[in-house]
Enzyme design. Structure first.
Site, short mmCIF file in Angstrom:
data_model
loop_
_atom_site.label_atom_id
_atom_site.label_comp_id
_atom_site.label_asym_id
_atom_site.label_seq_id
_atom_site.Cartn_x
_atom_site.Cartn_y
_atom_site.Cartn_z
CB CYS A 1 38.26 22.07 95.19
SG CYS A 1 38.26 22.89 96.58
CG HIS B 1 37.02 27.28 99.60
ND1 HIS B 1 36.63 26.02 99.90
CD2 HIS B 1 37.65 27.26 98.51
CE1 HIS B 1 37.12 25.11 99.07
NE2 HIS B 1 37.91 25.84 98.07
CD GLU C 1 40.92 29.38 95.96
OE1 GLU C 1 40.80 29.16 97.22
OE2 GLU C 1 41.09 28.58 95.03
NI NI Z 1 38.60 25.06 96.51
#
Ligand code: NI
Length: 186
Positions: free
Chosen positions: A102, A148, A145
């Site tokens: 990440c 997040h 993703e």
């Molecule tokens: Ni990430």
């Protein structure tokens, strides 16, 4: 072209619940998406979510390079995609463990369980509906993703924190473990 600053783990920008985008076609949304793509490509990474660049909106960008889907020899990857207000539905209870990285945890990787088979829906920047099914690495990237957007970083999904480490140390082969077979920088 604008390269945005990427928040690292510990920054509160990564910990909140991002807000839905009211108008995907708004010029400021298109500018943000363009800047996110520039930032992702510069890093380089294969995915980026708006909270990683300090914007609490439900937007992610990603691309899957060809050849990353171990199950599909004809894999051509997934072209660069922007998802606005994405929603994910698991299509099976099956989980697979794979290596992730990440951009908010630079230089680190870890093994993370993810659903193997999902459907996702989102709005595209032109306001049209995107609906896709995804498996394998594609499914992993989208789950990473979209996490997040809800303040979730991949270590929070890990079951075995002993597999979290600096990628260069892990690459030295201390472990008898093919941990570097795949890597996702989102
Ligand atoms: Ni990430």
């Amino acid at each position: 072209m604008a390269i945005l600053k990427i928040a690292r783990m510990g920054h509160p920008a990564l910990m909140g619940i991002a807000e839905p985008v009211a108008d995907p076609t708004a010029p400021e949304i298109h500018q943000l998406i363009a800047d996110m793509i520039d930032t992702m490509d510069d890093a380089p990474g294969i995915g980026l979510a708006a909270p990683q660049v300090h914007v609490a909106l439900r937007i992610v960008v990603f691309k899957v390079p060809p050849g990353r889907q171990a199950t599909d020899e004809d894999d051509v990857g997934v072209p660069l995609t922007a998802l606005i207000n994405p929603e994910i539905e698991a299509l099976s209870d099956d989980l697979a463990v794979g290596v992730e990285g990440c951009l908010s945890l630079p230089d680190m990787i870890g093994r993370v369980p993810r659903h193997t088979h999902i459907r996702y829906r989102a709005l595209a920047p032109d306001g049209s509906l995107i609906e896709r099914t995804a498996e394998g690495f594609h499914a992993r990237v989208v789950q990473h993703e979209c996490d997040h957007l809800d303040g979730v970083l991949y270590p929070m999904r890990m079951e075995d924190l002993s597999t979290l480490g600096y990628s260069d140390e892990i690459a030295r082969g201390w472990r008898d473990d093919p941990i570097l077979e795949e890597e996702d920088d989102g």
